[in-house]
Design a protein around this motif. Structure first.
Motif, PDB file in Angstrom:
ATOM      1  N   THR A 194      76.135  62.985  62.231  1.00 46.20           N
ATOM      2  CA  THR A 194      76.372  64.393  61.919  1.00 46.20           C
ATOM      3  C   THR A 194      75.119  65.202  62.265  1.00 46.20           C
ATOM      4  O   THR A 194      74.027  64.925  61.770  1.00 46.20           O
ATOM      5  N   ILE A 195      75.288  66.193  63.109  1.00 47.76           N
ATOM      6  CA  ILE A 195      74.139  66.971  63.590  1.00 47.76           C
ATOM      7  C   ILE A 195      73.465  67.688  62.420  1.00 47.76           C
ATOM      8  O   ILE A 195      74.108  68.361  61.618  1.00 47.76           O
ATOM      9  N   GLY A 196      72.153  67.530  62.343  1.00 43.25           N
ATOM     10  CA  GLY A 196      71.382  68.155  61.278  1.00 43.25           C
ATOM     11  C   GLY A 196      71.094  67.237  60.116  1.00 43.25           C
ATOM     12  O   GLY A 196      70.279  67.558  59.257  1.00 43.25           O
ATOM     13  N   ALA A 197      71.772  66.064  60.079  1.00 44.47           N
ATOM     14  CA  ALA A 197      71.500  65.084  59.033  1.00 44.47           C
ATOM     15  C   ALA A 197      70.202  64.350  59.374  1.00 44.47           C
ATOM     16  O   ALA A 197      69.879  64.138  60.544  1.00 44.47           O
ATOM     17  N   SER A 198      69.465  63.953  58.350  1.00 41.55           N
ATOM     18  CA  SER A 198      68.175  63.289  58.579  1.00 41.55           C
ATOM     19  C   SER A 198      68.322  62.037  59.431  1.00 41.55           C
ATOM     20  O   SER A 198      67.486  61.771  60.304  1.00 41.55           O
ATOM     21  N   ALA A 199      69.370  61.257  59.167  1.00 30.95           N
ATOM     22  CA  ALA A 199      69.581  60.025  59.937  1.00 30.95           C
ATOM     23  C   ALA A 199      69.801  60.349  61.411  1.00 30.95           C
ATOM     24  O   ALA A 199      69.282  59.656  62.297  1.00 30.95           O
TER      25      ALA A 199
END
Length: 369
Positions: A194-199
């Motif tokens: 998911t774009i913007g997630a830390s991972a």
């Protein structure tokens, strides 16, 4: 005309009726008062019971993956009434607005601690300020938050996602060196989280930096939202766009499952022998047993572990806070890297050397998740 005797009889009946009604009303009043008192006693008992527990409000971002489900179960297992906790769990369903609403509800409920697993890094300043103003410590788990003032949260516990990406990229580099595969031969597609997630941010950066440094061709970066269905959809599209893909870098196992389905349905062969035309799949998490079994089958060549068992760690932090001890601001969990291939036995990232765990059925059976 009514005679005197009849009048006296009717008066007596009315008095009797009035007395009976009075008694009934008294009984009803006593009953109502008893019910009210009972209700009040129940509320008081509940209040007394809740005062006995440390109340934790947990806003989980959703249930998009096997890793997320394991993370949720770890939290629920850690915070039980038997151990003196009351856990209020809210599923954000992948929406930040839902999580912000949950945090505000926790504040209204005057919970003792708030635990947040954020769907994305940004957009938390206002609601975390509200929690701080209410005097409620906030513990961030898994993904980080990008806020203007780090005092808005007490501490964070989770994985070093960029390190995970760097470890995976270094594994690929060492594998190609030992197999004498020229860097220009490597054509990678990245199915992002998911774009913007830390991972997503960390794992994407780990690969992108390595691709530039090593001269690999990074053909595409497309989000798969950490789900199997989107992973398959994205892989189907990528196979139609590029006929020279030989490495698929999936930012979690669920995306890898979907990508493998798409590759096999397209009639392509999956495996680590990219020199002979196979497509190598690399992945992250290593939570579901199926993913580890895929490593043994060489459907997934390498997995960088992402440990989901945050419950005990968060519990230890709360116990420290209860004892007046200030925990570390950032707590990273230890994680392994797994492969069934013995080509790479160890790798070095920065100044640290990491052993590669050569996976076996015994190792899989001994794992706690």
């Amino acid at each position: 005309m009514i005679d005197k005797e009849e009048l006296l009889r009717r008066t007596a009946v009315k008095k009797s009726f009035a007395i009976v009604m009075f008694l009934i009303l008294c009984i009803l009043a006593i009953s109502c008062d008893s019910s009210f008192s009972s209700k009040e006693e129940t509320v008081n008992v509940e209040d007394e019971i809740s005062d006995e527990y440390i109340v934790v409000g947990f806003s989980q971002l959703g249930a998009e993956s096997d890793w997320r489900s394991a993370n949720t179960e770890s939290m629920k297992a850690a915070f039980t009434t038997a151990d003196g906790y009351k856990l209020i769990f809210e599923d954000g369903q992948q929406k930040q607005t839902n999580q912000i609403t949950a945090i505000r509800t926790f504040i209204q409920q005057e919970v003792d601690y708030i635990v947040l697993a954020p769907v994305t890094e940004t957009g938390w300043d206002t609601v975390l300020q509200e929690a701080k103003d209410a005097g409620i410590p906030v513990i961030i788990v898994d993904r980080m938050v990008d806020v203007s003032d780090e005092s808005l949260f007490t501490c964070w516990v989770g994985s070093d996602f960029e390190l995970e990406g760097r470890k995976m990229a270094e594994w690929l580099k060492q594998y190609t060196l030992k197999e004498k595969i020229d860097p220009s031969f490597i054509h990678i597609v990245n199915i992002q989280g998911t774009i913007g997630a830390s991972a997503q941010i960390g794992r994407t950066k780990g690969l992108a930096d390595a691709a530039r440094e090593n001269g690999w061709s990074l053909l595409a970066e497309v989000t798969g939202d950490f789900t199997q269905a989107k992973g398959k959809e994205v892989m189907e599209s990528l196979l139609k766009q590029y006929d020279d893909i030989n490495v698929v870098y999936c930012e979690n196992d669920n995306e890898a499952f979907g990508a493998i389905e798409a590759i096999e349905e397209a009639g392509r062969k999956i495996g680590s022998d990219i020199a002979s035309g196979e497509i190598m799949v690399l992945s992250f998490d290593g939570v579901k047993k199926e993913a580890m079994e895929y490593v043994l089958q060489d459907k997934i060549t390498c997995i960088a572990e992402c440990n989901p068992l945050h419950g005990p760690r968060v519990k230890a932090i709360i116990e420290a806070l209860e004892a007046g001890v200030t925990p570390d601001k950032y707590s990273y969990v230890d994680e392994e890297i797994y492969s069934a291939s013995e080509v790479v036995s160890s790798l070095k990232v920065g100044e640290t050397t990491y052993d590669v765990i050569i996976l076996t059925h015994d190792i899989i059976d001994q794992r706690s998740y």
